[in-house]
Design an enzyme around this catalytic site. Structure first.
Site, PDB file in Angstrom:
ATOM      1  N   GLU A 278       0.815  -1.217   0.000  1.00 30.19           N
ATOM      2  CA  GLU A 278       0.000   0.000   0.000  1.00 30.19           C
ATOM      3  C   GLU A 278       0.850   1.268   0.000  1.00 30.19           C
ATOM      4  OE1 GLU A 278      -2.331  -1.053   3.369  1.00 30.19           O
ATOM      5  OE2 GLU A 278      -3.590  -2.442   2.232  1.00 30.19           O
TER       6      GLU A 278
ATOM      7  N   ASP B 134      -0.582  -5.826   9.098  1.00 34.96           N
ATOM      8  CA  ASP B 134      -1.581  -5.050   9.831  1.00 34.96           C
ATOM      9  C   ASP B 134      -1.512  -5.459  11.299  1.00 34.96           C
ATOM     10  OD1 ASP B 134      -2.506  -3.941   7.501  1.00 34.96           O
ATOM     11  OD2 ASP B 134      -4.492  -4.857   7.580  1.00 34.96           O
TER      12      ASP B 134
ATOM     13  N   HIS C 121      -0.239  -0.335  10.569  1.00 39.62           N
ATOM     14  CA  HIS C 121       0.784  -1.288  10.138  1.00 39.62           C
ATOM     15  C   HIS C 121       1.942  -1.348  11.128  1.00 39.62           C
ATOM     16  CE1 HIS C 121      -0.609  -0.505   5.733  1.00 39.62           C
ATOM     17  NE2 HIS C 121      -1.252  -1.533   6.262  1.00 39.62           N
TER      18      HIS C 121
END
Length: 588
Positions: A335, A359, A525
């Site tokens: 991401e 995550d 994260h």
């Protein structure tokens, strides 16, 4: 060819001739040689080569000799200095005044000559001039003839050297954004001022259409692609398709997507570091790459709504092997979370091992686990744990299938065995991506990290008005009973990679409970590395002038520049913030 960054060793000496200096020359230079030998025999660069040291051309007793040493170091790509002495020297005359690299000083603890007095004097000069320096002073008195480095001194020298080398390895490299901001995630709003001023890095960016351009125009090595496709068919297991029936892709489309994601990996790698084979194929501009030490791929949602996702690419870039064999890993952020990418980079440069991107998804309390599974948690899991799970990609080294002395480990690539590579592949499968989230398809990575590995979870955050701050949580991976794991894992996405993590609690602050760790984590994260490296991270952060807002490292292991103590000795967290704010970024 780009030189490795080196550590410069500076032997300083009492400048008085006609007896004093002459009597100290051999002992002083031997100290320098012993430090260089310690570093070169213990530490390695990410490519596996021994760390190189440069020793000053002579002992340093006066300013001209300090200047000669400085000139040599400038030509030798020295990224940090260690000054050593067994005696009194002239403080500000012999110090290295380079403001943009780290400095450390080891003052020999002996009674014959006042090495400790010089250490105190020159550290005072460093503080006065605003050039931080780490002070190293052995706990026990040594004999003047003792050439051994005490264990406590070794520990500090190596901690300093590891962190200092990380600053040198980052300098003049790049962060490459492949795409832009993913789903409004703050970490993927890339801040060039942070990279430039704190890390000495530049930022580069390509649109994700660069992937389709290179595919459509054949800007990749076709021979490697055929070899890669054969290897993937023989070694990579396609997992169970969890999609509902109307979203399941045909076999033909899945086969096409395997070819697509292999090309994505090759293109992502070539974008980062280049590929001389492309020049042979007539693509000289693309062959040079972007000199990227770390990169990130946006993916969601503009890419993944239409094309196969980046999970396979991200997984194998972060992994220490592919169809070309065992190699060092790349550092690659899901991401395009640049701040987690930098967190991974810090970990990697301190350990030379691959990094888990995850995550920080769920805190499972003992009560919740009992309610859902009927199982009572015990051992390291007794206080609850965190579910670390990325949305489809993770280094295969994160399986924990490599071993040392029979225990699971994530090790540098030069220690990795072919049998361990096969074990990682055998304990991983690649299910078709969840098309409710990834409409374009692709293949996720599914495995379970082995338990009982010491790990450190790290996150860099940006705070408006303050700048970057770092948080650190040391702990252990867990191995839950199989039925408990499946019950909990199936509540998220059973096609994604899972790590169960129990942070080490201290009974106070953010580490009063596992819930408090989760509640104080600064972003969605975290970067997880093998080993308890919190102390090394704190040392590195102080070099870069990044305060640490949360950690569970024992106080006796904290090693920062000496002038940090002048900002206060009781509340170290507050002193760290004040020191970093006053001194400012390393490269500003």
């Amino acid at each position: 060819m780009i030189q490795h960054p080196r550590i410069g060793i500076r032997p300083t000496i009492d400048g008085r001739r006609q007896g004093v200096r002459e009597s100290l020359e051999v002992q002083t230079m031997n100290m320098a040689k012993s430090v260089a030998d310690l570093i070169s025999s213990t530490l390695k660069y990410p490519d596996g080569e021994p760390v190189e040291c440069v020793i000053s051309p002579s002992t340093i007793g006066r300013v001209p000799e300090a200047a000669a040493s400085h000139e040599l170091f400038k030509k030798s790509n020295v990224c940090a200095t260690i000054t050593v002495t067994p005696c009194w020297c002239y403080g500000s005359e012999t110090m290295d005044m380079s403001p943009d690299i780290p400095h450390a000083i080891w003052g020999f603890n002996g009674t014959e000559r006042p090495g400790a007095v010089y250490l105190a004097a020159v550290l005072a000069s460093h503080a006065q001039k605003g050039i931080p320096a780490f002070g190293i002073y052995g706990r026990d008195v040594q004999e003047a003839s003792d050439t051994d480095i005490p264990e406590d001194v070794k520990e500090k020298l190596l901690r300093y050297a590891r962190a200092a080398l990380a600053t040198g390895l980052m300098r003049d490299t790049a962060y490459l954004s492949m795409g832009s901001v993913s789903m409004g995630i703050g970490g993927s709003i890339v801040n060039p001022d942070f990279f430039q001023e704190y890390l000495g890095m530049r930022n580069e960016s390509v649109d994700m259409t660069e992937f389709t351009r290179r595919m459509d125009r054949g800007i990749y090595d076709p021979e490697e692609f055929e070899r890669a496709l054969k290897w993937v068919k023989e070694n990579v297991k396609e997992g169970f398709d969890h999609n509902r029936e109307d979203l399941v892709l045909s076999r033909e489309e899945k086969d096409r997507q395997w070819e697509f994601v292999i090309k994505m990996f090759m293109i992502g790698r070539d974008l980062m570091v280049g590929n001389p084979r492309l020049a042979e194929l007539g693509f000289e501009e693309e062959a040079v790459g972007h000199h990227a030490l770390v990169a990130g791929f946006q993916g969601q949602r503009q890419w993944t709504d239409h094309f196969p996702n980046g999970d396979f690419m991200e997984t194998f870039l972060n992994t220490q092997f592919d169809w070309n064999g065992i190699r060092k890993p790349f550092v690659f952020a899901t991401e395009n979370d640049s701040l987690n990418g930098v967190s991974m980079l810090f970990n990697y440069l301190l350990t030379n091992t691959p990094q888990i991107f995850a995550d920080v998804r769920t805190y499972w309390s003992p009560e919740a686990v009992k309610r859902v599974t009927g199982h009572t948690l015990e051992g390291r899991a007794a206080a609850g744990f965190l579910h670390l799970i990325n949305s489809g990609s993770c280094t295969l080294d994160g399986t924990g299938q490599a071993t040392r002395d029979g225990k699971p480990i994530m090790k540098p690539f030069w220690e990795l065995e072919e049998s361990e590579v096969q074990a990682m592949l055998e304990n991983t499968d690649f299910p078709p991506a969840n098309r409710e989230y990834f409409r374009g398809g692709g293949f996720s990575t599914r495995f379970l990290t082995k338990g009982d590995m010491p790990v450190t979870m790290v996150r860099l955050n940006l705070l408006k008005g303050v700048g970057p701050v770092l948080q650190i949580a040391e702990g252990y991976t867990l191995e839950l009973p199989e039925d408990v794991h499946h019950t909990l894992d199936n509540r998220t996405d059973p096609g994604w990679p899972t790590t169960w993590f129990a942070p080490r609690l201290t009974g106070k602050g953010a580490f009063k409970s596992v819930y408090d760790v989760m509640n104080n984590w600064g972003a969605n994260h975290g970067a997880i590395t093998y080993g308890h490296i919190g102390a090394d991270l704190i040392t590195l952060a102080s070099m870069l002038r990044i305060p640490v807002n949360m950690h569970n490292v024992p106080e006796e292991d904290i090693f920062r520049p000496k002038n940090w103590s002048l900002f206060g000795t009781e509340d170290l967290e507050s002193a760290d913030y004040r020191a970093c704010q006053l001194l400012g970024p390393l490269h500003k």
